[in-house]
Design a protein around this motif. Sequence first.
Motif, PDB file in Angstrom:
ATOM      1  N   TYR A  35       8.102  -1.299  -9.565  1.00 33.49           N
ATOM      2  CA  TYR A  35       8.735  -2.534  -9.109  1.00 33.49           C
ATOM      3  C   TYR A  35       9.965  -2.270  -8.244  1.00 33.49           C
ATOM      4  N   SER A  36      10.250  -1.029  -7.937  1.00 32.07           N
ATOM      5  CA  SER A  36      11.473  -0.689  -7.209  1.00 32.07           C
ATOM      6  C   SER A  36      11.612  -1.499  -5.927  1.00 32.07           C
ATOM      7  N   LEU A  37      12.855  -1.796  -5.556  1.00 37.45           N
ATOM      8  CA  LEU A  37      13.154  -2.618  -4.395  1.00 37.45           C
ATOM      9  C   LEU A  37      13.079  -1.778  -3.125  1.00 37.45           C
ATOM     10  N   ASP A  38      12.348  -2.277  -2.132  1.00 36.35           N
ATOM     11  CA  ASP A  38      12.133  -1.562  -0.880  1.00 36.35           C
ATOM     12  C   ASP A  38      12.891  -2.275   0.239  1.00 36.35           C
ATOM     13  N   PRO A  39      13.790  -1.578   0.946  1.00 37.63           N
ATOM     14  CA  PRO A  39      14.557  -2.238   2.009  1.00 37.63           C
ATOM     15  C   PRO A  39      13.684  -2.770   3.140  1.00 37.63           C
ATOM     16  N   ASP A  40      12.496  -2.180   3.344  1.00 40.34           N
ATOM     17  CA  ASP A  40      11.586  -2.645   4.395  1.00 40.34           C
ATOM     18  C   ASP A  40      11.185  -4.108   4.192  1.00 40.34           C
ATOM     19  N   GLU A  41      11.148  -4.544   2.942  1.00 44.74           N
ATOM     20  CA  GLU A  41      10.755  -5.928   2.660  1.00 44.74           C
ATOM     21  C   GLU A  41      11.739  -6.935   3.244  1.00 44.74           C
ATOM     22  N   LEU A  42      12.980  -6.495   3.487  1.00 40.65           N
ATOM     23  CA  LEU A  42      14.002  -7.367   4.071  1.00 40.65           C
ATOM     24  C   LEU A  42      14.344  -6.957   5.500  1.00 40.65           C
ATOM     25  N   GLY A  43      13.525  -6.075   6.084  1.00 41.47           N
ATOM     26  CA  GLY A  43      13.770  -5.620   7.447  1.00 41.47           C
ATOM     27  C   GLY A  43      14.980  -4.714   7.561  1.00 41.47           C
ATOM     28  N   MET A  44      15.285  -3.990   6.503  1.00 43.84           N
ATOM     29  CA  MET A  44      16.448  -3.106   6.482  1.00 43.84           C
ATOM     30  C   MET A  44      15.993  -1.665   6.280  1.00 43.84           C
ATOM     31  N   THR A  45      16.935  -0.734   6.373  1.00 43.18           N
ATOM     32  CA  THR A  45      16.638   0.674   6.133  1.00 43.18           C
ATOM     33  C   THR A  45      17.536   1.193   5.015  1.00 43.18           C
ATOM     34  N   GLY A  46      17.085   2.234   4.362  1.00 42.02           N
ATOM     35  CA  GLY A  46      17.846   2.831   3.280  1.00 42.02           C
ATOM     36  C   GLY A  46      16.925   3.260   2.151  1.00 42.02           C
ATOM     37  N   PRO A  47      17.511   3.665   1.043  1.00 48.39           N
ATOM     38  CA  PRO A  47      16.706   4.167  -0.074  1.00 48.39           C
ATOM     39  C   PRO A  47      16.060   3.037  -0.870  1.00 48.39           C
ATOM     40  N   GLN A  48      14.946   3.368  -1.514  1.00 48.47           N
ATOM     41  CA  GLN A  48      14.401   2.426  -2.489  1.00 48.47           C
ATOM     42  C   GLN A  48      15.362   2.388  -3.667  1.00 48.47           C
ATOM     43  N   ILE A  49      15.487   1.224  -4.274  1.00 52.21           N
ATOM     44  CA  ILE A  49      16.386   1.042  -5.403  1.00 52.21           C
ATOM     45  C   ILE A  49      15.540   0.772  -6.641  1.00 52.21           C
ATOM     46  N   GLY A  50      15.786   1.519  -7.708  1.00 53.05           N
ATOM     47  CA  GLY A  50      15.007   1.392  -8.929  1.00 53.05           C
ATOM     48  C   GLY A  50      15.127   0.015  -9.575  1.00 53.05           C
ATOM     49  N   LEU A  51      13.992  -0.486 -10.026  1.00 58.09           N
ATOM     50  CA  LEU A  51      13.927  -1.761 -10.732  1.00 58.09           C
ATOM     51  C   LEU A  51      12.785  -1.679 -11.736  1.00 58.09           C
ATOM     52  N   TYR A  66      18.814  -7.650  -6.305  1.00 59.10           N
ATOM     53  CA  TYR A  66      18.871  -7.662  -4.840  1.00 59.10           C
ATOM     54  C   TYR A  66      20.312  -7.712  -4.353  1.00 59.10           C
ATOM     55  N   GLN A  67      21.164  -8.478  -4.999  1.00 63.40           N
ATOM     56  CA  GLN A  67      22.570  -8.541  -4.597  1.00 63.40           C
ATOM     57  C   GLN A  67      23.235  -7.175  -4.725  1.00 63.40           C
ATOM     58  N   ARG A  68      22.868  -6.430  -5.747  1.00 68.33           N
ATOM     59  CA  ARG A  68      23.436  -5.090  -5.945  1.00 68.33           C
ATOM     60  C   ARG A  68      22.831  -4.071  -4.985  1.00 68.33           C
ATOM     61  N   ALA A  69      21.577  -4.279  -4.579  1.00 66.76           N
ATOM     62  CA  ALA A  69      20.872  -3.322  -3.727  1.00 66.76           C
ATOM     63  C   ALA A  69      21.264  -3.441  -2.256  1.00 66.76           C
ATOM     64  N   VAL A  70      21.461  -4.656  -1.766  1.00 65.74           N
ATOM     65  CA  VAL A  70      21.696  -4.874  -0.339  1.00 65.74           C
ATOM     66  C   VAL A  70      22.868  -4.061   0.220  1.00 65.74           C
ATOM     67  N   PRO A  71      23.979  -3.870  -0.486  1.00 64.89           N
ATOM     68  CA  PRO A  71      25.053  -3.040   0.081  1.00 64.89           C
ATOM     69  C   PRO A  71      24.651  -1.579   0.342  1.00 64.89           C
ATOM     70  N   HIS A  72      23.567  -1.125  -0.261  1.00 65.37           N
ATOM     71  CA  HIS A  72      23.097   0.246  -0.053  1.00 65.37           C
ATOM     72  C   HIS A  72      22.196   0.362   1.174  1.00 65.37           C
ATOM     73  N   TRP A  73      21.846  -0.760   1.772  1.00 66.38           N
ATOM     74  CA  TRP A  73      20.921  -0.795   2.905  1.00 66.38           C
ATOM     75  C   TRP A  73      21.644  -1.206   4.177  1.00 66.38           C
ATOM     76  N   LYS A  74      21.030  -0.893   5.312  1.00 62.03           N
ATOM     77  CA  LYS A  74      21.586  -1.246   6.617  1.00 62.03           C
ATOM     78  C   LYS A  74      20.530  -1.900   7.476  1.00 62.03           C
ATOM     79  N   ARG A  75      20.981  -2.717   8.395  1.00 66.92           N
ATOM     80  CA  ARG A  75      20.088  -3.286   9.399  1.00 66.92           C
ATOM     81  C   ARG A  75      19.695  -2.168  10.368  1.00 66.92           C
ATOM     82  N   PRO A  76      18.443  -2.160  10.827  1.00 71.42           N
ATOM     83  CA  PRO A  76      18.051  -1.128  11.804  1.00 71.42           C
ATOM     84  C   PRO A  76      18.806  -1.327  13.123  1.00 71.42           C
ATOM     85  N   ALA A  77      18.973  -0.254  13.852  1.00 69.73           N
ATOM     86  CA  ALA A  77      19.660  -0.319  15.135  1.00 69.73           C
ATOM     87  C   ALA A  77      18.890  -1.216  16.099  1.00 69.73           C
ATOM     88  N   GLU A  78      19.628  -1.958  16.908  1.00 67.34           N
ATOM     89  CA  GLU A  78      19.021  -2.822  17.920  1.00 67.34           C
ATOM     90  C   GLU A  78      18.361  -1.966  18.993  1.00 67.34           C
TER      91      GLU A  78
END
Length: 81
Positions: A35-51, A66-78
Amino acid sequence: MRYRGRCIECRWLLWSCDDGDNDPRGALGEFSAGYSLDPDELGMTGPQIGLCHRCGNDGERLRTAYQRAVPHWKRPAERTA
């Protein structure tokens, strides 16, 4: 089988199988990282976060995770062309 980390919400230990059989109804049970959270699902990059599956199936815990995971992810470069 490999240790993958802890659930970001409840800190439960999470494991996954190299063959991809990470269904919580299988051998790993509540310890599955499936069930780990994948940043790709939100159009972001970074590590999968355990859930864990318990937190993944609880609406309030999932929102908090998700609120705790999002700070670990970044938007992809334009793209520039």
